[in-house]
Design an enzyme around this catalytic site. Structure first.
Site, mmCIF file in Angstrom:
data_model
loop_
_atom_site.group_PDB
_atom_site.id
_atom_site.type_symbol
_atom_site.label_atom_id
_atom_site.label_comp_id
_atom_site.label_asym_id
_atom_site.label_seq_id
_atom_site.Cartn_x
_atom_site.Cartn_y
_atom_site.Cartn_z
ATOM 1 N N ASP A 136 -3.670 -2.374 4.141
ATOM 2 C CA ASP A 136 -2.364 -2.634 4.751
ATOM 3 C C ASP A 136 -1.886 -1.401 5.516
ATOM 4 O O ASP A 136 -2.338 -0.277 5.265
ATOM 5 C CB ASP A 136 -1.327 -3.013 3.681
ATOM 6 C CG ASP A 136 -1.177 -1.956 2.588
ATOM 7 O OD1 ASP A 136 -2.206 -1.482 2.067
ATOM 8 O OD2 ASP A 136 -0.033 -1.584 2.273
ATOM 9 N N GLU B 249 -0.666 -1.435 -0.631
ATOM 10 C CA GLU B 249 -0.419 -0.094 -1.199
ATOM 11 C C GLU B 249 0.961 0.426 -0.820
ATOM 12 O O GLU B 249 1.618 1.116 -1.611
ATOM 13 C CB GLU B 249 -1.492 0.888 -0.706
ATOM 14 C CG GLU B 249 -1.503 2.217 -1.456
ATOM 15 C CD GLU B 249 -0.611 3.294 -0.863
ATOM 16 O OE1 GLU B 249 -0.402 4.302 -1.542
ATOM 17 O OE2 GLU B 249 -0.111 3.131 0.281
HETATM 18 ZN ZN LIG Z 1 -1.750 5.405 2.576
#
Ligand SMILES: [Zn+2]
Length: 381
Positions: free
Chosen positions: A74, A138
Site C-alpha cells: 500500500d 501498513e
Molecule cells: Zn512504509
C-alpha cells in the site's frame, strides 16, 4: 538473473499500480506472476476483497533457519495530483530519480527484496529458507501484517528484514509509547459543607495512589534486557474551578513507555480493571479511562546475527543503528515472535516518504539488490 534495466522497469510497473490504502491485490498478482516466471510458488492471502497479502518461500540446503523479508504494497494518498511536478503514478525517471507515490515508501524496497529473492533462488548459495511477506494496509493500522502474523507466518522466523527506507541506516527498535487519561467525576458543593459534595480531586488522588502501587508491581516484576522496565509518569493534571468550591471534575494524563514483557494491551487491561474495581466500591467514585495513543513496541538485539551480517556485507562504515518512535509492520510480526532478529533496512530517504514528488534514486534502489542477496546468503550460510 534480472538485469538492472529490467529491475527498473519492474519497479516502474508496480508504482503505476495505484494502491492508495487499497487494491494491493493488483500488486500481489503482479509479483506472483514474476515469481512464477522464475519458478517460485506463492500464495495470496486475502484480508478483504481487493486486498491480498502475498507469501512466497524458497528453500535451499537442509537448514531450517528462516529469514523473513517484508515490504508493504500500500501507499499513502497522493493528494492533489496538480501539485506534483511528476505525476504520482507515471513512474517518470528524470536525472537518476524515479518519481512516484510509493517509490521510496516502499515499493523500491519491496521490489529490491523480490528480485534479490529470485537471484538467491537462481544462485542456490544459501542454506535455509527465505519467506517473502508482502503486506496490505501498513499505513493504516497494519492489518495485513497482523493477519499474517496471527496465521503463524512469523512464528518460525529467525530473522526479519523489512525494507523500509531509512537512508541506509538500520532501525532495530521502536520504543513503545502509550498515553492515557483518567477522568474523575464528583459533585460540587460549598467548601464549608464538603459532605454535600464529592471531591473529584481527592478521588483522583486515591486513584493515582492505587494505580501507582499496581504499576510499581509491574515495574518490579517485568524487565526487558534492552529497554529495561516499564516507565510510567503522570505528566498533566487538571481539576477544580474555584478555591472555595468542592471540585466536581478532575483528570490526569500519563505517558507510559512499554516493553514486550508487559505490553500495551496488558496495560489497558490493568487500567480498565482498576477503574471498574474502584467504581464498584461504596465510596462515591466515578472514574473513566480513555486511551489516547497506543504505539506497539519493537525490540531486538542491535548485535543480532542479522545486523552483524548487514554490517559485514554492506561495505558501508557509516551505518547507524536507530531506535525511533513510529511504527512498522514489524510490530505485528513481533507480537507472535518476540525474539527474532530484526533489521529495518532498505533503499530510499525516509524524509521524502509521504511527500509530494516522492522519488527514489535509481542507483540507490539498484545497489540494494545485490546487498539483499548477500544478506540472504550470509545470514543463511
Ligand atoms: Zn512504509
Amino acid at each position: 538473473m534480472i538485469q538492472n534495466e529490467q529491475a527498473v522497469e519492474l519497479l516502474q510497473d508496480i508504482i503505476r499500480i495505484r494502491t492508495e490504502n487499497d487494491h494491493e491485490t493488483e500488486v500481489a498478482n503482479y509479483l506472483q506472476a514474476l515469481l512464477t516466471e522464475h519458478g517460485i510458488d506463492s500464495e495470496l492471502i486475502e484480508l478483504e476483497p481487493g486486498r491480498s497479502n502475498l507469501v512466497a518461500e524458497i528453500q535451499c540446503g537442509s537448514s531450517e533457519k528462516t529469514l523473513g523479508i517484508s515490504g508493504h504494497m500500500d501507499v499513502v494518498k497522493a493528494g492533489n495530483h496538480d501539485l506534483w511536478q511528476h505525476a504520482p503514478y507515471a513512474a517518470e525517471i528524470v536525472a537518476g530519480k524515479l518519481y512516484g507515490r510509493g517509490s521510496t515508501d516502499m515499493k523500491g524496497g519491496l521490489m529490491a527484496l523480490v528480485i534479490a529473492m529470485i537471484h538467491a533462488k537462481e544462485k542456490q548459495q544459501f542454506n535455509g529458507r527465505i519467506r517473502l511477506l508482502a503486506t496490505v494496509g501498513e499505513e493504516t493500522g497494519e492489518p495485513g501484517a497482523r493477519q499474517l502474523s496471527d496465521l503463524g507466518y512469523a512464528d518460525d522466523l529467525n530473522g526479519l528484514l523489512v525494507a523500509e527506507p531509512f537512508n541506509n541506516h538500520i532501525l532495530y527498535m521502536h520504543g513503545g509509547s502509550y498515553n492515557y487519561k483518567i477522568k474523575s467525576y464528583g459533585l460540587s458543593a460549598h467548601s464549608s459543607t464538603p459532605q454535600k459534595g464529592q471531591n473529584a480531586i481527592q478521588h483522583l488522588r486515591d486513584f493515582m495512589l492505587v494505580i501507582q502501587e499496581k504499576i510499581d508491581q509491574v515495574i518490579a516484576q517485568y524487565e526487558n534486557a534492552k529497554l529495561g522496565r516499564t516507565i510510567h509518569s503522570i505528566t498533566l493534571i487538571d481539576g477544580g474551578v474555584q478555591l472555595n468550591s468542592i471540585p466536581e471534575y478532575a483528570e490526569y494524563q500519563a505517558n507510559a513507555r512499554t516493553i514486550p514483557e508487559f505490553d500495551n494491551d496488558q496495560l489497558t487491561h490493568l487500567l480498565q480493571t482498576t477503574v471498574d474495581e474502584m467504581n464498584a466500591l461504596d465510596k462515591g467514585y466515578h472514574f473513566e479511562f480513555e486511551l489516547l495513543a497506543d504505539m506497539p513496541t519493537v525490540v531486538s538485539d542491535p548485535n543480532s546475527d542479522l545486523i552483524q551480517v548487514i554490517h559485514q556485507v554492506s561495505h558501508q562504515d557509516n551505518i547507524e543503528l536507530l531506535a525511533l518512535p513510529g511504527t512498522t509492520d514489524t510490530a505485528q510480526f513481533q507480537r507472535n515472535n518476540p525474539n527474532m532478529d530484526v533489521a529495518i533496512y532498505g533503499p530510499g530517504d525516509v524524509n521524502i516518504a509521504h511527500q509530494i514528488d516522492e522519488y527514489i534514486e535509481v542507483d540507490d534502489y539498484l545497489a540494494f539488490i545485490p546487498t539483499f542477496v548477500s544478506i540472504m546468503e550470509t545470514y543463511l550460510s
